[in-house]
Scaffold this motif. Structure first.
Motif, PDB file in Angstrom:
ATOM      1  N   SER A 127      -7.587  49.989  65.067  1.00  0.00           N
ATOM      2  CA  SER A 127      -6.542  48.913  65.314  1.00  0.00           C
ATOM      3  C   SER A 127      -7.154  47.514  65.768  1.00  0.00           C
ATOM      4  O   SER A 127      -8.031  47.698  66.502  1.00  0.00           O
ATOM      5  N   PHE A 172      -2.173  51.347  54.483  1.00  0.00           N
ATOM      6  CA  PHE A 172      -0.981  51.456  55.455  1.00  0.00           C
ATOM      7  C   PHE A 172      -1.736  51.426  57.012  1.00  0.00           C
ATOM      8  O   PHE A 172      -1.912  52.492  57.570  1.00  0.00           O
ATOM      9  N   ASP A 175      -0.345  49.471  62.727  1.00  0.00           N
ATOM     10  CA  ASP A 175       0.318  48.281  63.615  1.00  0.00           C
ATOM     11  C   ASP A 175       0.350  47.021  62.883  1.00  0.00           C
ATOM     12  O   ASP A 175      -0.424  46.725  61.838  1.00  0.00           O
ATOM     13  N   ARG A 176       1.329  46.148  63.154  1.00  0.00           N
ATOM     14  CA  ARG A 176       1.505  44.889  62.450  1.00  0.00           C
ATOM     15  C   ARG A 176       0.258  43.860  62.603  1.00  0.00           C
ATOM     16  O   ARG A 176      -0.074  43.194  61.869  1.00  0.00           O
ATOM     17  N   THR A 178      -2.732  44.643  62.947  1.00  0.00           N
ATOM     18  CA  THR A 178      -4.129  44.975  62.088  1.00  0.00           C
ATOM     19  C   THR A 178      -3.325  44.843  60.562  1.00  0.00           C
ATOM     20  O   THR A 178      -4.534  44.093  60.001  1.00  0.00           O
ATOM     21  N   ALA A 179      -2.278  44.825  60.111  1.00  0.00           N
ATOM     22  CA  ALA A 179      -1.842  44.663  59.009  1.00  0.00           C
ATOM     23  C   ALA A 179      -2.018  43.091  58.591  1.00  0.00           C
ATOM     24  O   ALA A 179      -2.834  42.632  57.738  1.00  0.00           O
ATOM     25  N   SER A 180      -1.763  42.157  59.576  1.00  0.00           N
ATOM     26  CA  SER A 180      -1.879  40.885  59.300  1.00  0.00           C
ATOM     27  C   SER A 180      -3.536  40.177  59.347  1.00  0.00           C
ATOM     28  O   SER A 180      -3.798  39.439  58.547  1.00  0.00           O
ATOM     29  N   ARG A 183      -4.929  41.420  55.526  1.00  0.00           N
ATOM     30  CA  ARG A 183      -4.298  40.325  54.593  1.00  0.00           C
ATOM     31  C   ARG A 183      -5.373  39.487  54.256  1.00  0.00           C
ATOM     32  O   ARG A 183      -5.320  38.809  53.205  1.00  0.00           O
ATOM     33  N   VAL A 189      -2.031  45.500  51.539  1.00  0.00           N
ATOM     34  CA  VAL A 189      -1.666  45.851  52.852  1.00  0.00           C
ATOM     35  C   VAL A 189      -0.062  46.198  52.795  1.00  0.00           C
ATOM     36  O   VAL A 189       0.638  45.089  52.303  1.00  0.00           O
ATOM     37  N   ASP A 191       2.863  46.750  55.780  1.00  0.00           N
ATOM     38  CA  ASP A 191       3.194  46.956  57.101  1.00  0.00           C
ATOM     39  C   ASP A 191       4.422  47.772  57.238  1.00  0.00           C
ATOM     40  O   ASP A 191       5.460  47.222  57.347  1.00  0.00           O
ATOM     41  N   ASN A 194       4.009  53.540  61.993  1.00  0.00           N
ATOM     42  CA  ASN A 194       3.263  54.503  62.290  1.00  0.00           C
ATOM     43  C   ASN A 194       3.802  55.814  62.137  1.00  0.00           C
ATOM     44  O   ASN A 194       4.771  56.027  63.006  1.00  0.00           O
ATOM     45  N   GLY A 388       5.497  50.927  66.892  1.00  0.00           N
ATOM     46  CA  GLY A 388       6.461  50.826  65.713  1.00  0.00           C
ATOM     47  C   GLY A 388       7.596  51.811  65.989  1.00  0.00           C
ATOM     48  O   GLY A 388       7.769  52.667  67.009  1.00  0.00           O
TER      49      GLY A 388
END
Length: 411
Positions: A127, A172, A175-176, A178-180, A183, A189, A191, A194, A388
């Motif tokens: 993360s 996947f 958390d948000r 890490t997704a951001s 990208r 990705v 989001d 979890n 999440g």
């Protein structure tokens, strides 16, 4: 679609099972199977998910990366032969037209790429919170610690290449935040949350900290024999609370079903806990007006109603945090819950984890929590943001079916 799930650890197996059980409801799935790369896959066996290929428990329990001295023991125990056999199994799965879902870290991700099959990846181990939070980069003390973020992300260039590969149809993150970051490298990705929080109620109200008794979850971990050493540390913290707290406390030890409970019970004797029966006939232990229970079947309900937790655990700590609970962590001897692991956990979970280096220091932390409702509210909001909402396994399974149904690429 035929789907093989690769995972590498007890917690990862459990997360994978949640996703696979949701996938079983899809008419697009013709066959599901699993290959646990670490251990024997007890979670898959309990869920009646077929295991293909060879499995074997290693001496390290899968924690080679935390203790390099364990590597030689694993090699002597057959690690090389096991890995080669598993690599052959995933290649064979691809030859029969299957798809792959990797759950965990770079190891199952590499296996998925090696297979030659289209694949997806659920990243449970890493993360961006290890390096930064919503306000910026975290302060690290040594040059070695600062080196962790050398690649601009918690994920290395190799891992990002594997996630950006044309055969990777969906990533996947946990958390948000890490997704951001992922990208930025044009990685597919999604989001969607979890899966660790699946099974819990959507909105758990904060319990009343003025009620009697206050309820405390005790989370010693899930791996023997380490868990029994952890339990002794936890009981020292419990005893400090019992001797200084002026109102009754209820302690609930949430024990993994796979563990032998007798050593945990034996450890109560030096602390003068006396066994008795509660109104339902279950055995409990009492010391003055305080009560201690052990359960191997009521993990979710225990966490949902607890005021705070004392933990030397990985996944269980994260789930307690996700419910908005303060968690007091006491570093153990390992091989999992070492001081380094505990420090990393405080970065991952932020202010929800309160690191306590001496069991008796738990008392002052809890007194401060009881006296500061604003602090408890900040902890609750932080935990829910980082972990999440429940329902991620179903959301991920629907997306996987859509993405992996078209092997030509992702959308």
């Amino acid at each position: 679609m035929r789907l093989l799930c690769l995972s590498n650890g007890h917690g990862e197996d459990a997360i994978a099972c949640r996703i696979l059980q949701s996938l079983q409801q899809s008419t697009a799935i013709k066959e599901l199977a699993a290959l646990p790369l670490v251990g024997t896959g007890q979670a898959y066996q309990a869920a009646n998910i077929p295991i293909i290929g060879r499995t074997q428990a290693m001496p390290s329990g899968g924690f080679v990366y935390m203790d390099g001295s364990q590597l030689a023991r694993d090699v002597r125990g057959g690690l090389v032969q096991l890995t080669l056999s598993q690599l052959r199994s995933v290649r064979q799965w691809n030859r029969s037209g299957g798809r792959i879902l990797a759950v965990g870290d770079v190891v199952p991700l590499l296996f998925a790429w090696w297979s030659g099959a289209p694949y997806g990846f659920v990243g449970t181990a890493k993360s961006e919170y290890y390096l930064r939070d919503e306000h910026g980069v975290l302060t690290r003390c040594t040059w070695f610690e600062r080196l962790e973020g050398w690649a601009g992300s918690v994920y290395s260039p190799l891992e990002r290449w594997l996630m950006h590969h044309p055969r990777c149809h969906g990533v996947f993150p946990r958390d948000r935040l890490t997704a951001s970051f992922l990208r930025k490298w044009d990685i597919p990705v999604f989001d969607l949350g979890n899966p660790m929080m699946d099974g819990f109620a959507m909105d758990i109200p904060e319990p009343d900290w003025q009620q009697v008794p206050l309820t405390v979850a005790l989370l010693p971990g899930s791996r023997a024999p380490e868990v029994y050493e952890n339990w002794i540390l936890i009981l020292e913290a419990v005893q400090a609370l019992v001797e200084t707290w002026n109102t009754p406390l209820e302690f609930v030890g949430a024990i993994a079903p796979s563990l032998a409970i007798e050593p945990l019970i034996a450890a109560l004797q030096p602390h003068t806990w006396q066994s008795s029966s509660d109104p339902s006939g279950k055995t409990v232990w009492r010391q003055g007006n305080n009560i201690l229970r052990l359960t191997q079947t009521e993990f979710i309900s225990t966490l949902e109603r607890t005021h705070w937790a004392i933990a030397l655990a990985g996944t269980a700590t994260e789930q307690a945090v996700g419910l908005g609970k303060p968690v007091i962590a006491i570093p153990g001897k390992g091989p999992q819950f070492t001081p380094a692991f505990a420090e990393a956990q405080t970065r991952l979970l932020g202010p929800s984890v309160l690191l306590c280096h001496r069991p008796e220091a738990v008392v002052d932390i809890v007194r401060s929590l009881q006296q500061q409702p604003e602090w408890r509210q900040q902890i609750a909001e932080n935990g829910r943001r980082r972990m999440g909402t429940p329902g991620a396994a179903e959301r991920i399974s629907r997306c996987l079916v859509e993405q992996l149904s078209d092997p030509s690429g992702y959308t």
